[in-house]
Design an enzyme around this catalytic site. Structure first.
Site, PDB file in Angstrom:
ATOM      1  CG  ASP A 462      85.220 -63.971  38.089  1.00 24.53           C
ATOM      2  OD1 ASP A 462      84.177 -63.896  38.764  1.00 24.53           O
ATOM      3  OD2 ASP A 462      85.898 -63.104  37.470  1.00 24.53           O
ATOM      4  CG  ASP A 763      86.616 -62.271  33.967  1.00 22.39           C
ATOM      5  OD1 ASP A 763      85.406 -62.103  33.677  1.00 22.39           O
ATOM      6  OD2 ASP A 763      87.452 -62.610  33.236  1.00 22.39           O
ATOM      7  CG  ASP A 767      82.709 -59.755  36.198  1.00 26.48           C
ATOM      8  OD1 ASP A 767      81.519 -59.699  37.362  1.00 26.48           O
ATOM      9  OD2 ASP A 767      83.278 -60.424  36.087  1.00 26.48           O
TER      10      ASP A 767
END
Length: 921
Positions: A462, A763, A767
Site C-alpha cells: 500500500d 489495512d 484487503d
C-alpha cells in the site's frame, strides 16, 4: 400416542416431561401455557387426521411417516414447553442484595441471555434498549463513570476468558522422556547396572550403566529446557496477538481502551473492521453489517438495526458504524463459552519442518538398517569367537553383558542416526527470529510466514501509511474557483478574502457532518480528534476554519449514513437541517465526486451551473495537486425538500464545494529500503486507491517507479484478458485507483502465472481476501482493522515499509541457518554410522561406547541446533537472490561439502583406529 391427542393428556405429558421453575406461575404465564397447548392440539389434529387409504401404503412408507410424525411431536412439545418456561422465568428473575445496592435493576444472568439468545420478547418486556439502559444506570451520551468499573466487574464479571493453564516445565521433561530409543537405553542401563553389581561389585559395576543414565538425563534436560523456552515465547506472542483496542464513551469522553477492560454498561463505538468485544445491543448507527461466521458458520453478513439489535462478541463489523450497549462480558458471552472449549494456541508445522521431518525419517530408517546390521555382525563375530574356543555351550554373565553392550551400541546408533535435531533447529531458529522481530516492530502470527518471507521475490505494498507517514495535513484547497496553498498565516488570510461567511458555513458543515471521526475534549480540556488520518486532517482544517471565520458547525440530525469503504471510494450522509429541509453531503475520490456534480458554489455561496470549461479546469486542478504527491478529495452537497425519501442518498445533482490537496510525506528510510529490496531480487509494486498522478509521484520519490516500469489504473487492469495480463503484469510497478478485488487478481496472477512468492500489505477489511491469498499477508498494526490482522501472517506494528525488509532479512537468515545445521548434522550422521559399522565388521567391536555416542548426539543435535540455528542476519543475505518456490533445500554445494567432509573424517578416523595403536606402540 394414537391418531388423536386429547388436551388433558397433552397437559399431563408436558407437566411430566418439562419441569416448570415457578411453583405459582402468574396469570400471564398460565395464559401463555394454555395458548401453547392449544396451538399444539390444533396442529396435532391437523397432522394426525386419519388417512383412509393408509392400509394401502407400503409398510416402509408408513414407518417413515410415523418417524416423521414423532419428530414433529417432539418439536411441538419442546416449543410449547419452552414458551411456558420462558413465561414463568420472566416473572421470576430475582435480584440479589448486591445488585440492588449497586443500583442495577436486572439480573446479570437474565441480561446475558437476552443478546446471546436473541430474545426479542424478553428485551421488549424490559422496555427495549432504552429500558435496559435505565436498568443498568447508563447514559448513552456520557457512558459509565470510571469509578463504577470495579463494581460492574464484581457484579457482571470481567471481560476475560477462562484459558487452559500453560504446560509446566515437568510436562516438557516427560515429553522428552517419551522417545522410544531413550526408553530402551534406560532399560539397557538398568540391566547393565544390575549385572555389573553382581559381577564387579560396588562401585565399579555401576560405571557403564550410570554413564548412560547421566547422558540420557542430560539430553532430556537440554531438550526440555529448549522446548519450554519456546513455549514461553509462543505464550508472549499469543498475548501480543490479543492486544486489541476499542473506542468507548466514559465520563462523557470518547477514549480508547483494551477490549479486556470493557464492562457491562459500556457504550462502544464500532466501525468497519472492528471486532465486537462482548455481547450487547445496538443503540444507534448506520448500515451495520456484521460477520457472524466465527460463531454461526454462516458466510452471509447479518444486518444489525433497531429491529435486530443483538450483537455477539467475537463477530466482526463488515460495513457501517454503530454504538452498542454491552450486556454481557467474558464467560457469560457466546464467544466466551466457545473459547473455553478451545485449547491454547499451538503452532502447526511449517513447510520446512514438514520437509525436514521427511528427511529425518529417511535417515532414521537408514540408521535403523545400519544398527541391525552392526548388531548382527558383532553378535556373529562373538559367536564365531566362542566357537573357536569351544565355549558355545558355556555362557557366563560376562557374555550376557557383552551382548547387552552390543545391543546398547546398536540402539545408540539409532539415537545418533535419527536427526531429531532437524525439526528442533527449525523451531529454534524461527522462535529466535520471531522474538527478535517482535523487538523490531513485527509480530509474526504464523511460524511458516517467517520462513516463507525469506523466499519472497515480490512485495505488493500500500502507499498510505506504509510508504508514507500517515500524518496528513490539508496543504492546498480549491474553493470558489480559486486554488490556494495553506502554508503560513498570510495564506489563511487570503482564504478569508476569497470566501464569504456563507461559503465557510457550507464548507464547515460539510466537513463536520459528513465524518466518521469525532472531536473529543479530554479530561485536561484539550481537543483531540479520534479517527482516520484523512478525516483527522479535514477536521483539523475545519477547526481552523471555525476560528478564522468565527463560525460554528450546526448540530443536525443524521438520518442515514453510508460510511467510506474502498469499493465505493466515497462517504455520504443525509442530514435534517435545523431550519427545515434535507441536505445530502458527499466526499471521496475526486474523479468520482466530480462526476456526481452539475453545479459549483461561487464566493457568495450561491450555486451556479458547472460548465464544460469549468469541469476541465477542476480536473486540471486535481491533476496538478496529484502531481505534487498530494491526495485529492472532493466535498459536495445537495439540498432537497422535506418530502424526499429519507431511505435513499442521491448519487447525482450535487454542488461541488471544494477540492482538497492533502499532504502525506514519504517515510524516512523508505527509499533506501526499496533500494535494498531491488538489490536482493525482490520486486516492489505499489497498489493504492489514490489518483494515478499522486501514486506516480510518490512511487518515483520512493524509487519504485522506474523509466521502464508501468503505472496502470484498476479499471484498466481488471478488464484485461488473461493473455493480456500475462504480458502486462511483469511491467506493472504502480496500480492506482484500485479496488481490493484488483489487488486480489494481481496476487493470484503473480502466484499462478509466474510462480512468484508474493508478500502483500493490507489495512482494510476488504484487503482480507488478498492477504489470505498471498504467500505472506502483512497487516498494518496502527491503521489496520481487526479483520485485516486476523487474515494476516505478520503484523507490522509501526506500519513502516522498512520493517518489512527486516522481516525478509530474518526470513533469509532462518533459511541459511537451517541449511548450515543440516549440512553439519548430515556430515556427523554419515561419519558416525560408517565408522561404527566398518569397525564392527573388521574388528568385531564398536570404537565408540553407548555413552560416547550419546555425547556425540547431544552435541550435534541440541547444542548444534542452539549454536547454528540462532545466528543473526548480516547485510550479505540481502545481496543474494531469493530462494525459488521449487528450489531444492539441500543444494549441490551442500552435497559437495557433506560428501567431502564425510570422506575426510572417515579416512582420518580410520587411520587413527587401525593404524594409530601400532604406531603408538
Amino acid at each position: 400416542m394414537g391418531h388423536y391427542l386429547r388436551r388433558n393428556s397433552m397437559e399431563e405429558f408436558l407437566r411430566r416431561n418439562f419441569e416448570v421453575p415457578a411453583k405459582n406461575p402468574s396469570a400471564e404465564a398460565q395464559r401463555r401455557w394454555r395458548d401453547a397447548v392449544g396451538t399444539l392440539v390444533k396442529n396435532r389434529r391437523r397432522r394426525f387426521r386419519m388417512v383412509p387409504d393408509l392400509a394401502k401404503r407400503s409398510e416402509a412408507q408408513a414407518k417413515r411417516r410415523h418417524i416423521q410424525e414423532k419428530i414433529r411431536v417432539a418439536l411441538y412439545v419442546q416449543k410449547a414447553a419452552l414458551q411456558f418456561i420462558d413465561a414463568a422465568r420472566k416473572v421470576e428473575a430475582p435480584l440479589t442484595e448486591e445488585v440492588r445496592k449497586a443500583g442495577f435493576c436486572i439480573n446479570p444472568k437474565e441480561l446475558a441471555s437476552i443478546a446471546r439468545g436473541h430474545n426479542a420478547k424478553n428485551l421488549g418486556n424490559h422496555g427495549g434498549v432504552d429500558g435496559i439502559t435505565r436498568k443498568l444506570s447508563v447514559s448513552v451520551e456520557n457512558g459509565i463513570k470510571s469509578d463504577e468499573i470495579s463494581i460492574r466487574q464484581n457484579i457482571f464479571g470481567a471481560n476475560q476468558y477462562v484459558e487452559k493453564p500453560p504446560r509446566s516445565f515437568w510436562m516438557f521433561v516427560w515429553d522428552a522422556f517419551q522417545d522410544l530409543t531413550l526408553i530402551i537405553l534406560v532399560f539397557c542401563a538398568i540391566i547393565s547396572i544390575v549385572v555389573g553389581l553382581f559381577t564387579e561389585g560396588w562401585p565399579k559395576g555401576i560405571y557403564d550403566g550410570l554413564g548412560i543414565v547421566l547422558s540420557i538425563f542430560l539430553v532430556v534436560a537440554v531438550t526440555a529446557v529448549s522446548d519450554y523456552k519456546q513455549s514461553l515465547q509462543f505464550r508472549d506472542l499469543d498475548k501480543e496477538k490479543k492486544k486489541i483496542s476499542i473506542q468507548v464513551t466514559r465520563d462523557g469522553c470518547r477514549q480508547k481502551i483494551s477490549i479486556y477492560d470493557v464492562v457491562v454498561g459500556d457504550i462502544i463505538h464500532l466501525s468497519i473492521g472492528d471486532q465486537v468485544p462482548a455481547d450487547g445491543l445496538f443503540v444507534s448507527g448506520y448500515s451495520l453489517l456484521v460477520d457472524e461466521s466465527s460463531l454461526s458458520g454462516e458466510s452471509e453478513p447479518v444486518n444489525i438495526s433497531q429491529k435486530n439489535p443483538f450483537l455477539l462478541g467475537g463477530t466482526k463489523v463488515q460495513d457501517g458504524s454503530a454504538k452498542m450497549l454491552v450486556t454481557a462480558v467474558g464467560m457469560r458471552t457466546e464467544w466466551g463459552n466457545l473459547m473455553e472449549t478451545l485449547s491454547q494456541g499451538g503452532e502447526d508445522e511449517t513447510p520446512l519442518q514438514v520437509k525436514l521431518n521427511g528427511v529425518a525419517t529417511i535417515i532414521g530408517k537408514i540408521g535403523l538398517g545400519f544398527a541391525i546390521v552392526t548388531f548382527l555382525v558383532l553378535f556373529a563375530r562373538f559367536l564365531v569367537r566362542k566357537g573357536l574356543h569351544s565355549s558355545l555351550l558355556k555362557w557366563s554373565t560376562d557374555d550376557a553383558l557383552t551382548i547387552l553392550d552390543y545391543f546398547a551400541i546398536s540402539v545408540t546408533i539409532i539415537v545418533v542416526a535419527v536427526p531429531e535435531g532437524l525439526p528442533l533447529a527449525v523451531t529454534l531458529s524461527l522462535a529466535f527470529a520471531m522474538k527478535k522481530l517482535m523487538d523490531e516492530k513485527a509480530l509474526v502470527r504464523h511460524l511458516s510466514a517467517c520462513e516463507t518471507m525469506g523466499s519472497a521475490n515480490c512485495i505488493c505494498t500500500d502507499k498510505t501509511g506504509t510508504l508514507t507517514t500517515n500524518h496528513m495535513v490539508v496543504d492546498k484547497i480549491w474553493l470558489c474557483e480559486v486554488s490556494k496553498s495553506l502554508e503560513g498565516k498570510a495564506n489563511s488570510n487570503e482564504l478569508k478574502a476569497i470566501a464569504s461567511e456563507n461559503v465557510a458555513r457550507i464548507l464547515i458543515d460539510g466537513i463536520f457532518q459528513n465524518s466518521g471521526s469525532e472531536v473529543v475534549r479530554g479530561k485536561d480540556g484539550k481537543k483531540t480528534i479520534l479517527g482516520t488520518p484523512t478525516e483527522t486532517a479535514l477536521l483539523e482544517f475545519g477547526l481552523h476554519m471555525e476560528q478564522l471565520f468565527n463560525v460554528r458547525h450546526q448540530d443536525c440530525e443524521k438520518m442515514k449514513m453510508e460510511p467510506f469503504n474502498s469499493v465505493k471510494k466515497k462517504m455520504s450522509v443525509l442530514i435534517s437541517l435545523p431550519g427545515g429541509g434535507i441536505r445530502a453531503l458527499c466526499k471521496g475520490a475526486s474523479e468520482i465526486i466530480l462526476q456526481m456534480c452539475d453545479k459549483i458554489i461561487d464566493k457568495n455561496g450561491n450555486t451556479v451551473s458547472l460548465s464544460e470549461g469549468q469541469n476541465k479546469h477542476i480536473l486540471d486542478v486535481i491533476n496538478n495537486f496529484a502531481c505534487e504527491a498530494l491526495r485529492t478529495l472532493c466535498l459536495a452537497y445537495k439540498d432537497m425538500d422535506e418530502g424526499y425519501d429519507r431511505e435513499e442518498i442521491p448519487d447525482f445533482g450535487y454542488t461541488l464545494i471544494a477540492v482538497f490537496g492533502i499532504k502525506d510525506p514519504v517515510r524516512r528510510g523508505v527509499k533506501e529500503a526499496v533500494k535494498t529490496c531491488l538489490a536482493a531480487g525482490i520486486k516492489v509494486r505499489m497498489v493504492t486507491g489514490d489518483n494515478i498522478n499522486t501514486a506516480k509521484a510518490i512511487a518515483k520519490e520512493c524509487g519504485i517507479l522506474t523509466d521502464d516500469g508501468l503505472a496502470v489504473e484498476g479499471p484498466e487492469f481488471r478488464n484485461k484478458s488473461p493473455e493480456e495480463l500475462r504480458n502486462l503484469i511483469p511491467k506493472i510497478q504502480v496500480m492506482a485507483r484500485s479496488l481490493p478485488s484488483d489487488k486480489h487478481l494481481l496476487v493470484t496472477s503473480l502466484r499462478n502465472m509466474f510462480n512468484e512468492v508474493v508478500a502483500v500489505t493490507g489495512d482494510g477489511t476488504n484487503d482480507a481476501p488478498a492477504l489470505h491469498e498471498a504467500d505472506i499477508g502483512l497487516a498494518m498494526g496502527i491503521a489496520g482493522t481487526e479483520v485485516a490482522k486476523e487474515n494476516a501472517d505478520i503484523i507490522i506494528m509501526d506500519d513502516n515499509f522498512a520493517t518489512i525488509i527486516n522481516v525478509a532479512k530474518w526470513g533469509r537468515a532462518v533459511y541459511i541457518n537451517i541449511q548450515k545445521f543440516v549440512q553439519f548434522q548430515l556430515t556427523v550422521n554419515v561419519v558416525a554410522l560408517m565408522v561404527n559399522f566398518v569397525s564392527a565388521c573388521i574388528t568385531g567391536k564398536a570404537p565408540l561406547t553407548a555413552v560416547q555416542l550419546l555425547w556425540v548426539n547431544l552435541i550435534m543435535d541440541t547444542l548444534g541446533a542452539l549454536a547454528l540455528a540462532t545466528e543473526p542476519p548480516n547485510e550479505a543475505v540481502m545481496k543474494r537472490p531469493p530462494v525459488g518456490r521449487g528450489d531444492d533445500f539441500i543444494t549441490k554445494i551442500m552435497w559437495r561439502n557433506i560428501i567431502g567432509q564425510s570422506l575426510y573424517q572417515i579416512i582420518v578416523l580410520g587411520v587413527l583406529m587401525f593404524d594409530g595403536i601400532q604406531r603408538n606402540k
